[in-house]
Design a protein around this motif. Sequence first.
Motif: not given
Length: 479
Positions: A21-25, A61-74, A459-462
Motif C-alpha cells: 500500500t505504501c508509495e515510495q522512491e 488478483p486481476f481485479d486488483g488496483d494497478g500499481m506502476v513501478c519505475a526501476i531506473t538504471f543509471v 534487493p528491494l526494501r519490500h
Amino acid sequence: MVTATSTYSTADWQLGYRSLTCEQEYWIPEIEGRIPTGLRGTLFRNGPGKLEIGSQRYGHPFDGDGMVCAITFVNGKVHFRNRFVRTCEFEAEEKAGRVLYRGVFGTQKPGGWWANFLDLRFKNPANTNVIYQGDKLLALWEASAPYRLNPATLATEGVETFAGALSPGQPFTAHPRRDPKTGDLMAFGVRAALNSQLFFYRLDAQGRLTERRNYTLPGFAFLHDFAWTPNYRIFFQNPMAFNPLPFVLGWQPAGTCLTLKQREPTRVWLFPNSGEPMQLATEPGFVFHFVNGYEVGEQLIVDAVLYEEYPALEPDADYLQIDFTQVPAGKLWRFYLDPKAGSVKRERLLDRSVEFPAVHPAHMGGCHRYIYMGATHAPGPNAPLQAILKLDTATGRTQQYSFAPRGFVGEPVFVPYPDSAAEEEGWIVTVVFDAASRCSQVVILEAQDLAAGPVARIPLRHHIPYGLHGSFTPQVWVE
Ligand code: CO
C-alpha cells in the motif's frame, strides 16, 4: 513445506499476493553483483498492487488496483519508485473505503446478488501493462481507454483520448506491438458481445493516434493479444461461450461465465493492411499471449502460449488456495498459417508450463530464433513460474536459470545492448519474489548465458505483489 514432488511451498507462493500500500522512491543502497556497463534506462512494470478494500479481498488478483513501478538504471546505480494509477474508480473506492464496482474476473460488490443485479459497470483497474510512446506513459487495461501517467513522477494525469479520438471508455489492448522499423505502436481494442466490435489503432513515434479502423467479428471474441507482421494483424478467436445471465442477474462475476467450446475450432483471423480479412481454422484452445509472428514467403509463422483447456474461473474459489496441478498449463506452440491453401498446421515446441514470452524487440514482426519466458522449475505437473527459460527454436535446445525453491519469477523483459539488433545481445530483466526475505528483487541475466545466473540482484526494501506486464525505455528521469 517443499515436498519431494513439488519445487515450492504454497505458503511461500501465497506471500507474493500481499498488497503493497505504501508509495515510495529511493536509491537502492546495495547491489549483489554489478549493473552491466551500457544498461541505462527505465523498466516500467504494472500489476495489481492492492488486493482488497477495507475488509473485502478482491475475488481475483486481476481485479486488483494497478500499481506502476519505475526501476531506473543509471551510472551503475538503481532507483525505485511506485505509484498507484488513480483511476476515477480507484479514487471513489478509496474515499468510500469499500468495493463500489464489480471486477471483471472475480469481484462482486458486497450485499449479495441484489447489490449486483443488472449492474454492468466495471472498474478500470489500469493494472495490466505500462508502455512509453512519444512523451506519453500509458497504463493499460484492455476493456477501457489508457490512463496517462507522468513518466518522471508516475502521477496520474488522466484518461488518454489521443486528442478526442478515443472515447473515455473505449477498449484499448494491454498488448500493443511496436514496429521496430518505424517505431509505430500497433494496437487494437475489442468490445465483446454476441457479435464483437474490433478496433485497430496505430500510434506514431510521437504518441499520436494516426490510424483507426473498425470491424465486426461474428460471435463473442475474447482477444487479449495479437501477432503483428509488416503485412498482417493476426488474431485467434478462441471458441469461447459467454453465458451472460449469471452475470447480468448479479449471481457471478463476468469472468466466471466463460467456457471453452471444445468441439468448435479456433478461428484464425488474418487482417491484411488493405483488403478483406481472411479466416482460417485450427483446433480449439485458448491463447492469452503471442510470442511473435513473421512472414515466410506467402506463409506465416506464429508462436504462442496455448492452453488446450481454458483455465476457467470458479465463482466462489479462493485464488490463494489454488491447486496448480489442477489448473490447465500454457505450453509453447508454433502455428504455420497458409492463407492460399486455407490451412493451419501446428506443433508443440516445448513440453513445459510457460507464460510471459518475449523476443528481442528488433525482431518483432520479423524472424526470431530465441524465445525467453517464465517457466516452471522443471517439466511435469503445472506449478508457479520459478525459472527463466530460453528456447533456441532452430535447435530445440533450452537453457534456464531457476529461482526455486523460494523464488517466484515475473515476466522477463528483453533489454537490447545499446544499438545492437543481434538476437542474443541483451539482458533479461525480471522481478523475482523471494519468499525467504519476503521481499522482491530485480534480477539481471545475460541473454547469451542464462544458466550462468544473475549478473546482478537488486534487493528491494519490500515485496512487489506478483505483476503482469511491463516495458523498457532507454530514457531516464532520475539522475
Ligand atoms: Co497479458
